[in-house]
Design an enzyme around this catalytic site. Structure first.
Site, short mmCIF file in Angstrom:
data_model
loop_
_atom_site.label_atom_id
_atom_site.label_comp_id
_atom_site.label_asym_id
_atom_site.label_seq_id
_atom_site.Cartn_x
_atom_site.Cartn_y
_atom_site.Cartn_z
N CYS A 130 0.83 -1.21 0.00
CA CYS A 130 0.00 0.00 0.00
C CYS A 130 0.86 1.26 0.00
CB CYS A 130 -0.98 -0.02 1.17
SG CYS A 130 -2.33 1.16 0.94
N ASP A 201 -3.16 1.44 10.24
CA ASP A 201 -4.37 2.25 10.40
C ASP A 201 -4.78 2.24 11.86
OD1 ASP A 201 -4.42 1.31 7.39
OD2 ASP A 201 -5.54 3.18 7.58
P1 RI2 Z 1 0.16 6.67 6.82
C1 RI2 Z 1 -3.53 3.68 4.51
O1 RI2 Z 1 -4.92 3.47 4.38
C2 RI2 Z 1 -2.76 2.38 4.39
O2 RI2 Z 1 -3.43 1.26 4.95
C3 RI2 Z 1 -1.53 2.76 5.16
O3 RI2 Z 1 -0.74 1.66 5.57
C4 RI2 Z 1 -2.11 3.52 6.33
O4 RI2 Z 1 -3.22 4.24 5.79
C5 RI2 Z 1 -1.18 4.43 7.07
O5 RI2 Z 1 -0.82 5.52 6.28
P2 RI2 Z 1 -5.79 4.17 3.20
O6 RI2 Z 1 -6.12 5.56 3.67
O7 RI2 Z 1 -0.54 7.36 7.95
O8 RI2 Z 1 -5.02 4.13 1.91
O9 RI2 Z 1 1.43 6.00 7.29
O10 RI2 Z 1 -7.03 3.31 3.11
O11 RI2 Z 1 0.36 7.58 5.63
#
Ligand code: RI2
Length: 311
Positions: A130, A201
């Site tokens: 991701c 998350d």
């Molecule tokens: P940072 C994201 O979720 C991903 O799952 C990623 O690992 C997590 O948030 C943390 O992101 P999504 O918003 O706070 O893409 O480290 O569903 O940037």
């Protein structure tokens, strides 16, 4: 003046993932509350009521990343604590505290980048899933420290956030490879992956990690191949509600993100956005307070969220 459009806009942008990433949605939400602080109101009680309504809407915009309710609840805790101030002082105090909070989160990210980079070893082949700003910051910091790492990124269907990671890392000069999600098991062996690092998350009190769908399968592969599995997260992503036994809701998103509606008639299409990785698959969690084992999650929660837990 009405700041309703800012509130509605922020809620919409979080829902549609124009603003995404667990830390970024938390920061966007409290910035919206900061703007709401300037909303026309007779007195502090009236403004507080508007903020309560805004906080509820912001918290319901996405259900899984706990950074969002944690950040909003903190701002509302400060607001309720100062509810007896005259409106001018109330606005000033709350706005100051919100900006301080945002500054702390930005500094936490920088500290994690430094600590996480220390965990990386020269020549490491690292797999990530991701798109996590926290992970990207760690890897680019390690690269600047001349660690000569290589990174394998998964596509991260259905939203392809892995492309963002691949783009950011290769722009920083890091040798980057993109693979499809289902190639992880094969490629972990073939490309001699040394470490897996992912963002978070939510971290539960028992050390379980909730992160982008597919993370737990990658953790299983890492366990099987004796590869370190690292989660990188600011403490704002630890869940105080999980201390009280609450189960984190896993977001189910629109199946249209997976397949064009009607293309497979009669077939049910599911689109869960996150999964749970058991603490026993996690080698370490990198936080702004240092590297901790998943078993230490409860202690960090007690330390950091005592104000919310009353412990
Ligand atoms: P940072 C994201 O979720 C991903 O799952 C990623 O690992 C997590 O948030 C943390 O992101 P999504 O918003 O706070 O893409 O480290 O569903 O940037």
């Amino acid at each position: 003046m009405s700041s309703r459009p800012v509130l509605e806009e922020t809620v919409k942008d979080i829902k549609t993932m124009k603003i995404r990433g667990a830390l970024d949605i938390a920061i966007a939400a409290v910035k919206a509350l900061d703007i709401m602080c300037m909303e026309d109101a007779h007195d502090t009680a009236a403004l507080l009521e508007k903020l309560r309504m805004g906080a509820r809407k912001l918290k319901s915009s996405r259900p899984t990343a706990v950074s969002l309710p944690n950040a909003v609840n903190y701002v509302m805790y400060v607001a309720e604590k100062n509810k007896d101030l005259p409106i001018h002082d109330f606005r000033k105090t709350l706005s100051f505290e919100i900006r301080k909070f945002v500054g702390e989160q930005e500094r936490a990210l920088e500290t994690i980048a430094e600590i996480g980079a220390n965990v990386m070893e020269p020549g490491d082949v690292i797999l990530t899933h991701c798109n996590s700003d926290t992970v990207v910051s760690i890897l680019t910091h390690a690269w600047k420290d001349a660690k000569k790492i290589e990174v394998i990124c998964t596509e991260s269907r259905p939203r392809y956030q892995g492309y963002l990671t691949a783009k950011a890392l290769s722009s920083a000069g890091i040798p980057t490879t993109l693979i499809i999600d289902s190639a992880v098991h094969l490629m972990m062996k073939k490309l001699h992956v040394d470490k897996v690092i992912v963002g978070a998350d939510t971290i539960c009190a028992n050390g379980d990690l909730i992160n982008k769908i597919g993370t737990s399968q990658i953790a299983l592969c890492a366990k099987e191949q004796d590869v370190d599995f690292i989660a990188a997260t600011e403490s704002i992503k630890f869940s105080p509600a999980s201390v009280m036994g609450s189960v984190v809701e896993i977001e189910e998103r629109d199946p249209a993100e997976v397949i064009e509606p009607g293309k497979l008639r009669g077939v049910r299409v599911l689109n869960p956005a996150f999964d749970v990785t058991d603490a026993e698959y996690i080698s370490m969690i990198v936080t702004e307070y240092g590297v901790i084992p998943p078993q230490a999650a409860y202690h960090l929660l007690k330390e950091k969220f005592g104000w919310e837990l009353n412990i």
